[in-house]
Design a protein around this motif. Sequence first.
Motif, short mmCIF file in Angstrom:
data_model
loop_
_atom_site.label_atom_id
_atom_site.label_comp_id
_atom_site.label_asym_id
_atom_site.label_seq_id
_atom_site.Cartn_x
_atom_site.Cartn_y
_atom_site.Cartn_z
N MET A 22 0.85 -1.19 0.00
CA MET A 22 0.00 0.00 0.00
C MET A 22 0.89 1.24 0.00
SD MET A 22 -3.27 0.14 -0.11
CE MET A 22 -4.18 1.62 -0.37
N ALA A 23 0.36 2.34 -0.45
CA ALA A 23 1.12 3.58 -0.57
C ALA A 23 1.42 4.18 0.80
CB ALA A 23 0.33 4.58 -1.40
N ASN A 24 2.50 4.94 0.87
CA ASN A 24 2.83 5.68 2.09
C ASN A 24 2.44 7.13 1.88
OD1 ASN A 24 3.81 3.56 3.52
ND2 ASN A 24 5.97 4.08 3.28
N TYR A 25 1.89 7.75 2.92
CA TYR A 25 1.49 9.15 2.86
C TYR A 25 2.37 9.98 3.78
CZ TYR A 25 -2.70 7.36 0.57
OH TYR A 25 -3.56 6.74 -0.29
N SER A 26 2.98 11.03 3.21
CA SER A 26 3.80 11.95 3.98
C SER A 26 2.90 12.94 4.72
CB SER A 26 4.75 12.70 3.04
OG SER A 26 5.52 13.62 3.76
N THR A 27 3.43 13.62 5.73
CA THR A 27 2.62 14.57 6.52
C THR A 27 2.04 15.68 5.66
OG1 THR A 27 4.65 15.76 7.09
CG2 THR A 27 3.79 14.19 8.72
N ASN A 28 2.69 16.05 4.55
CA ASN A 28 2.14 17.11 3.70
C ASN A 28 0.97 16.62 2.86
OD1 ASN A 28 3.61 15.57 1.95
ND2 ASN A 28 4.63 17.29 0.93
N GLU A 29 0.70 15.29 2.84
CA GLU A 29 -0.44 14.73 2.12
C GLU A 29 -1.63 14.41 3.04
OE1 GLU A 29 1.27 12.10 -1.44
OE2 GLU A 29 2.14 11.55 0.51
N PHE A 30 -1.46 14.63 4.35
CA PHE A 30 -2.54 14.34 5.30
C PHE A 30 -3.71 15.28 5.06
CE2 PHE A 30 0.16 12.49 9.04
CZ PHE A 30 0.53 11.45 8.23
N LYS A 31 -4.92 14.71 5.05
CA LYS A 31 -6.14 15.52 4.94
C LYS A 31 -7.29 14.73 5.55
CE LYS A 31 -7.30 14.00 0.25
NZ LYS A 31 -6.20 13.36 -0.39
N SER A 35 5.95 9.70 7.67
CA SER A 35 4.95 9.14 6.77
C SER A 35 4.24 7.97 7.45
CB SER A 35 5.58 8.71 5.46
OG SER A 35 6.50 7.65 5.69
N LEU A 36 3.02 7.70 6.97
CA LEU A 36 2.21 6.58 7.46
C LEU A 36 1.80 5.74 6.26
CD1 LEU A 36 -0.20 8.23 10.05
CD2 LEU A 36 1.66 6.66 10.53
N GLU A 37 1.65 4.44 6.50
CA GLU A 37 1.21 3.54 5.45
C GLU A 37 -0.29 3.70 5.23
OE1 GLU A 37 0.79 -1.26 4.68
OE2 GLU A 37 1.87 -0.55 6.42
N GLY A 38 -0.72 3.70 3.98
CA GLY A 38 -2.14 3.79 3.67
C GLY A 38 -2.86 2.51 4.07
N ALA A 39 -4.08 2.64 4.56
CA ALA A 39 -4.85 1.47 4.97
C ALA A 39 -5.53 0.85 3.76
CB ALA A 39 -5.90 1.87 6.01
N ASP A 40 -5.52 -0.46 3.72
CA ASP A 40 -6.13 -1.19 2.61
C ASP A 40 -7.61 -1.42 2.92
OD1 ASP A 40 -6.43 -2.57 0.27
OD2 ASP A 40 -5.66 -4.47 1.06
N VAL A 41 -8.38 -0.32 2.97
CA VAL A 41 -9.81 -0.41 3.23
C VAL A 41 -10.58 0.02 1.99
CG1 VAL A 41 -9.63 -0.04 5.72
CG2 VAL A 41 -9.94 1.91 4.22
N MET A 42 -11.78 -0.55 1.84
CA MET A 42 -12.63 -0.20 0.71
C MET A 42 -13.96 0.29 1.25
SD MET A 42 -11.95 -3.33 -2.01
CE MET A 42 -13.55 -3.93 -1.68
N ASP A 43 -14.48 1.35 0.65
CA ASP A 43 -15.83 1.82 0.97
C ASP A 43 -16.75 1.37 -0.15
OD1 ASP A 43 -15.18 3.05 3.35
OD2 ASP A 43 -14.74 4.98 2.43
N LEU A 44 -17.76 0.57 0.19
CA LEU A 44 -18.69 0.05 -0.81
C LEU A 44 -20.10 0.50 -0.49
CD1 LEU A 44 -17.50 -3.66 -1.15
CD2 LEU A 44 -17.10 -1.80 -2.74
N GLU A 45 -20.84 0.84 -1.54
CA GLU A 45 -22.25 1.20 -1.41
C GLU A 45 -23.05 -0.10 -1.40
OE1 GLU A 45 -25.02 4.62 -1.59
OE2 GLU A 45 -22.89 4.44 -1.24
#
Length: 188
Positions: free
Chosen positions: A1-10, A61-71
């Motif tokens: 999974m992708a890593n997110y740096s602090t400047n990409e946090f939202k 940086s933090l690792e992105g979570a492998d979660v899915m949002d499904l309708e």
Amino acid sequence: MANYSTNEFKGGLKVMLDGDPCSIVENELVKPGKGQAFNRVKLRNLMTGRVGERTFKSGDSLEGADVMDLEMEYLYTDGDMWHFMKTDGSFEQYAVEKKALGDTVKWLKEQVPYTLTLWNDKAISVTPPNFIELEVVETDPGLKGDTAQGGSKPATLSSGAVVRVPLFINQGEVLKIDTRSGEYVSRA
């Protein structure tokens, strides 16, 4: 999974923290007069629902979570599991435990789409739509002269939730309810 740096946090970004998937609720960049800048981040643990605050140095940086949002559409409950079906035409069904439902259980209505968050192919949370229309099954009768400004009374809805409604609302009426605050919005 992708890593997110602090400047990409939202807000809404899903990351892994201490082995659990978390969602960023709030992110604030702090630049003190002396020293390195840092991010003060509020995170909601998607497994437990708890909200906590952490600080990260600029550049962490933090690792992105492998979660899915499904309708998915709510179908029925068999007592200990709640069953949802994908709305994409595959008709695939998921069984959800009470722990993953949380407070959403009082807003469940058949054939209404909900957002299920899946982690490792298991439902960890269910999010209701912002507004839902439910029928009043029990409330005190409205009397002539009751107005919208006059006050409120409790009303039990078809899903089992109890909300405060204006005095003129009667049994059998369908109401629009805001699921985020649990408040009456209008008649449907």
